[in-house]
Structure formats: structure tokens, C-alpha cells
Design a protein around this motif. Sequence first.
Motif, mmCIF file in Angstrom:
data_model
loop_
_atom_site.group_PDB
_atom_site.id
_atom_site.type_symbol
_atom_site.label_atom_id
_atom_site.label_comp_id
_atom_site.label_asym_id
_atom_site.label_seq_id
_atom_site.Cartn_x
_atom_site.Cartn_y
_atom_site.Cartn_z
ATOM 1 N N ALA A 72 -10.262 -3.727 -2.455
ATOM 2 C CA ALA A 72 -9.697 -5.123 -2.344
ATOM 3 C C ALA A 72 -8.447 -5.595 -2.656
ATOM 4 O O ALA A 72 -7.889 -6.374 -1.961
ATOM 5 C CB ALA A 72 -10.864 -6.033 -2.993
ATOM 6 N N LYS A 73 -7.947 -5.127 -3.553
ATOM 7 C CA LYS A 73 -6.570 -5.329 -4.163
ATOM 8 C C LYS A 73 -5.478 -4.816 -3.108
ATOM 9 O O LYS A 73 -4.522 -5.291 -2.662
ATOM 10 C CB LYS A 73 -6.370 -4.567 -5.451
ATOM 11 C CG LYS A 73 -5.021 -4.830 -5.875
ATOM 12 C CD LYS A 73 -4.909 -4.014 -7.299
ATOM 13 C CE LYS A 73 -3.425 -4.317 -7.903
ATOM 14 N NZ LYS A 73 -3.255 -3.329 -9.055
ATOM 15 N N GLN A 74 -5.909 -3.764 -2.564
ATOM 16 C CA GLN A 74 -4.813 -3.185 -1.574
ATOM 17 C C GLN A 74 -5.036 -4.098 -0.252
ATOM 18 O O GLN A 74 -4.008 -4.244 0.468
ATOM 19 C CB GLN A 74 -5.324 -1.687 -0.979
ATOM 20 C CG GLN A 74 -4.903 -0.822 -2.481
ATOM 21 C CD GLN A 74 -5.033 0.756 -1.760
ATOM 22 O OE1 GLN A 74 -5.091 1.212 -0.918
ATOM 23 N NE2 GLN A 74 -5.713 1.352 -2.974
ATOM 24 N N MET A 75 -6.231 -4.460 0.131
ATOM 25 C CA MET A 75 -6.273 -5.305 1.370
ATOM 26 C C MET A 75 -5.394 -6.562 1.304
ATOM 27 O O MET A 75 -4.993 -7.144 2.092
ATOM 28 C CB MET A 75 -7.941 -5.398 1.645
ATOM 29 C CG MET A 75 -8.649 -4.331 1.870
ATOM 30 S SD MET A 75 -8.236 -3.678 3.673
ATOM 31 C CE MET A 75 -9.015 -4.787 4.709
ATOM 32 N N LYS A 76 -5.476 -7.059 -0.036
ATOM 33 C CA LYS A 76 -4.967 -8.405 -0.492
ATOM 34 C C LYS A 76 -3.464 -8.239 -0.165
ATOM 35 O O LYS A 76 -2.813 -9.114 0.282
ATOM 36 C CB LYS A 76 -5.345 -9.165 -1.575
ATOM 37 C CG LYS A 76 -6.606 -9.852 -1.633
ATOM 38 C CD LYS A 76 -6.847 -10.447 -3.135
ATOM 39 C CE LYS A 76 -7.845 -11.092 -2.957
ATOM 40 N NZ LYS A 76 -8.245 -11.746 -4.527
ATOM 41 N N GLY A 77 -2.974 -7.034 -0.378
ATOM 42 C CA GLY A 77 -1.483 -6.899 -0.707
ATOM 43 C C GLY A 77 -1.126 -6.586 0.646
ATOM 44 O O GLY A 77 0.263 -6.822 1.002
ATOM 45 N N PHE A 79 -0.595 -3.805 3.009
ATOM 46 C CA PHE A 79 0.468 -2.714 2.967
ATOM 47 C C PHE A 79 0.444 -2.108 4.344
ATOM 48 O O PHE A 79 0.504 -0.999 4.547
ATOM 49 C CB PHE A 79 0.074 -1.500 1.899
ATOM 50 C CG PHE A 79 0.166 -2.313 0.336
ATOM 51 C CD1 PHE A 79 1.706 -2.085 0.051
ATOM 52 C CD2 PHE A 79 -0.595 -2.643 -0.333
ATOM 53 C CE1 PHE A 79 2.040 -2.598 -1.053
ATOM 54 C CE2 PHE A 79 -0.471 -3.261 -1.446
ATOM 55 C CZ PHE A 79 1.079 -3.263 -1.942
ATOM 56 N N GLY A 80 0.216 -2.744 5.445
ATOM 57 C CA GLY A 80 0.404 -2.151 6.950
ATOM 58 C C GLY A 80 -0.866 -1.481 7.486
ATOM 59 O O GLY A 80 -1.105 -0.728 8.057
ATOM 60 N N GLY A 81 -1.987 -1.821 6.636
ATOM 61 C CA GLY A 81 -3.409 -1.266 6.953
ATOM 62 C C GLY A 81 -3.618 -0.111 6.635
ATOM 63 O O GLY A 81 -4.629 0.553 6.801
ATOM 64 N N SER A 82 -2.613 0.717 5.548
ATOM 65 C CA SER A 82 -2.912 2.121 4.966
ATOM 66 C C SER A 82 -3.705 1.814 3.695
ATOM 67 O O SER A 82 -3.077 1.008 2.820
ATOM 68 C CB SER A 82 -1.607 2.770 4.929
ATOM 69 O OG SER A 82 -2.072 3.930 4.240
ATOM 70 N N ILE A 83 -5.039 2.382 3.292
ATOM 71 C CA ILE A 83 -5.741 2.161 2.280
ATOM 72 C C ILE A 83 -5.170 3.655 1.369
ATOM 73 O O ILE A 83 -5.887 4.593 2.048
ATOM 74 C CB ILE A 83 -6.939 1.846 2.410
ATOM 75 C CG1 ILE A 83 -6.958 0.097 3.041
ATOM 76 C CG2 ILE A 83 -7.769 1.761 1.180
ATOM 77 C CD1 ILE A 83 -8.314 -0.147 3.303
ATOM 78 N N ASN A 84 -5.169 3.689 0.248
ATOM 79 C CA ASN A 84 -5.089 5.194 -0.567
ATOM 80 C C ASN A 84 -6.405 4.786 -1.465
ATOM 81 O O ASN A 84 -6.749 3.904 -2.308
ATOM 82 C CB ASN A 84 -3.985 4.736 -1.425
ATOM 83 C CG ASN A 84 -3.829 6.193 -2.224
ATOM 84 O OD1 ASN A 84 -4.695 7.087 -1.969
ATOM 85 N ND2 ASN A 84 -2.971 6.071 -3.330
#
Length: 88
Positions: A72-77, A79-84
Motif C-alpha cells: 500500500a505504501k509503494q502504491m501511494k508513492g 514509483f512507476g508501477g514497479s512493486i518490490n
Amino acid sequence: MKKIYWLLLAFLSVTIHAQVNRFFYDYKYISDSTNKADVKSDVMFLDIDKNGSKYYSHEKFVADSTIKADIAKQMKGGFGGSINIKKI
């Protein structure tokens, strides 16, 4: 007769609007059958809802919650659709 009607109505309203029921268990086990004095303990969860039930450990619950929060944090950020995703 009127009491039975109201009890039935109350029961149906509780079951229809019921959410997940979570039960906590203290699961004790012996991992080595030759050392019966070494009793281990884990907290286990049992979730019951209208679609079925799930039984899992507290560690699994924490790991899943951490991963969901991280995604969820990465989705809010944005980052161009890339999730780690880190394996715990």
C-alpha cells in the motif's frame, strides 16, 4: 409465539450482519518426540465468516499485514508501477 418470533428475528439479524469471528488459540506442541519436556507454544487464529474459515499462526498474520502495508505504501508513492516485495 411472539417471543419466538422476536428471538428468531434477532438471531437472523445477527447472522446476516455478522462479520469475521476471530478466535485465538494457544497451540502447544512437542517438536521433538524424544524430548517431551520441551513443549513449544504458538498463538493461532481461527477466522470464521460466511465464506468459510481460515486457521493460521500469529507469525503468518503479522507477515501478511506487513506485506500488505508495504505494498500500500509503494502504491501511494507512485514509483512507476514497479512493486518490490520482500520475502519474510
